[in-house]
Design an enzyme around this catalytic site. Structure first.
Site, short mmCIF file in Angstrom:
data_model
loop_
_atom_site.label_atom_id
_atom_site.label_comp_id
_atom_site.label_asym_id
_atom_site.label_seq_id
_atom_site.Cartn_x
_atom_site.Cartn_y
_atom_site.Cartn_z
N ASP A 131 3.29 0.69 -4.22
CA ASP A 131 3.06 -0.56 -3.50
C ASP A 131 2.99 -0.37 -1.99
O ASP A 131 2.60 -1.30 -1.27
CB ASP A 131 4.18 -1.57 -3.81
CG ASP A 131 4.00 -2.24 -5.16
OD1 ASP A 131 2.92 -2.11 -5.75
OD2 ASP A 131 4.96 -2.89 -5.62
N LYS A 156 6.26 -9.66 -0.74
CA LYS A 156 4.97 -9.95 -1.39
C LYS A 156 5.22 -10.64 -2.72
O LYS A 156 6.30 -10.56 -3.30
CB LYS A 156 4.15 -8.67 -1.60
CG LYS A 156 4.81 -7.63 -2.51
CD LYS A 156 4.59 -7.82 -4.00
CE LYS A 156 5.26 -6.73 -4.83
NZ LYS A 156 5.33 -7.06 -6.28
#
Length: 286
Positions: free
Chosen positions: A140, A8
């Site tokens: 996350d 990401k």
């Protein structure tokens, strides 16, 4: 069974405050990108084991994938009250995402582990239950339980799918240095952060995401003085035609956004000839 686990990037990361428990409140736009680790799952043996081809990744219970699998089977045993079928898994990780680089490799691996185990065992857990498991492993991890860009708030656990992000060709560059996420957050001076002003109109702006207007990372105020190579990479990417460039997460990986994949590939080739950074061409996944 082989699955892909994406990295990401943070297209913006604004730290809004610090909580009494030491965690920082934030608002961030994250997007998965087409840079993947490859994970192989084997359900033929009892117990849980995790191996990786990178010596930087632990193969013990410090590994986020091990934690994810352990937590999943612990919860599964309670749901099925110890009935047969909750067994174990051996997982092998082929690493392509740089480790501890701000690209979410470990968190993504943990998220993909939860998703795959839930699917393999017939979906015993809801999306909300999976989210709680993910958050117990890392802030996350819940993001990686879905495959879309999302705005995360709180400590990263509150997610809202973001549909205004177009496909962005990027070059990702990662220098061979180690950056401690905990140390970066510890040294952060909230009085020096500037992303709040840049993002003032973001939530009322319904248009396509404007990379020149909103790209911002408060953690650069700490990371760049400590590791000037991050600034050097940003300058190189911009000098080579990037519309914008930014450090992802707590670094040290930096990404530059380009007009098309061909240009990104040419930039990657030129940088590879000049520097010993890890370099990748990818796209945001939306």
């Amino acid at each position: 069974m082989k699955i892909l686990s994406p990295a990401k990037i943070n297209l913006f990361l604004h730290i809004t405050g610090k909580r009494p428990d030491g965690y920082h409140e934030l608002v961030t736009l994250m997007s998965p990108i087409s840079l993947y680790d490859e994970m192989t799952f084997n359900f033929e043996r009892p117990g849980i084991s995790v191996r990786c081809d990178s010596p930087k990744v632990p193969d013990n219970d410090d590994n986020l994938v091990f934690k994810a699998a352990s937590l999943f089977y612990e919860k599964l045993a309670k749901v099925r009250k110890g009935s047969p079928g909750h067994g174990g898994v051996s997982i092998y990780i082929e690493k392509h995402i740089p480790v501890a680089a701000g690209l979410g490799g470990g968190s993504g691996n943990a998220g993909r582990t939860l998703l795959h185990l839930n699917q393999y065992h017939g979906g015993p857990f809801s999306a909300a239950e999976m989210g709680h498991m993910g958050l117990a492993i890392g802030a996350d991890v819940p993001f990686f339980l879905q495959e879309k860009p999302a705005v995360a708030t709180g400590i990263g656990e509150r997610l809202e799918i973001y549909r205004g992000l177009q496909v962005l060709p990027i070059v990702v560059a990662c220098p061979d240095i180690s950056v401690s996420t905990a140390a970066v957050y510890k040294k952060l001076n909230l009085g020096l952060t500037k992303c709040g002003k840049k993002l003032k109109n973001f939530f009322s702006d319904k248009s396509t995401f404007d990379v020149k207007k909103y790209l911002c990372n408060d953690l650069e105020t700490v990371a760049i003085p400590e590791y000037p190579v991050i600034s050097d990479i940003k300058k190189e990417l911009l000098d080579m035609g990037a519309h914008a460039a930014l450090m992802s997460g707590s670094g040290p990986a930096v990404f530059g956004i380009y007009s098309d994949l061909h240009k990104a590939e040419r930039v990657c080739e030129r940088l590879s000839a000049q520097y010993r950074w890890q370099l990748f061409v990818a796209e945001t996944l939306s």
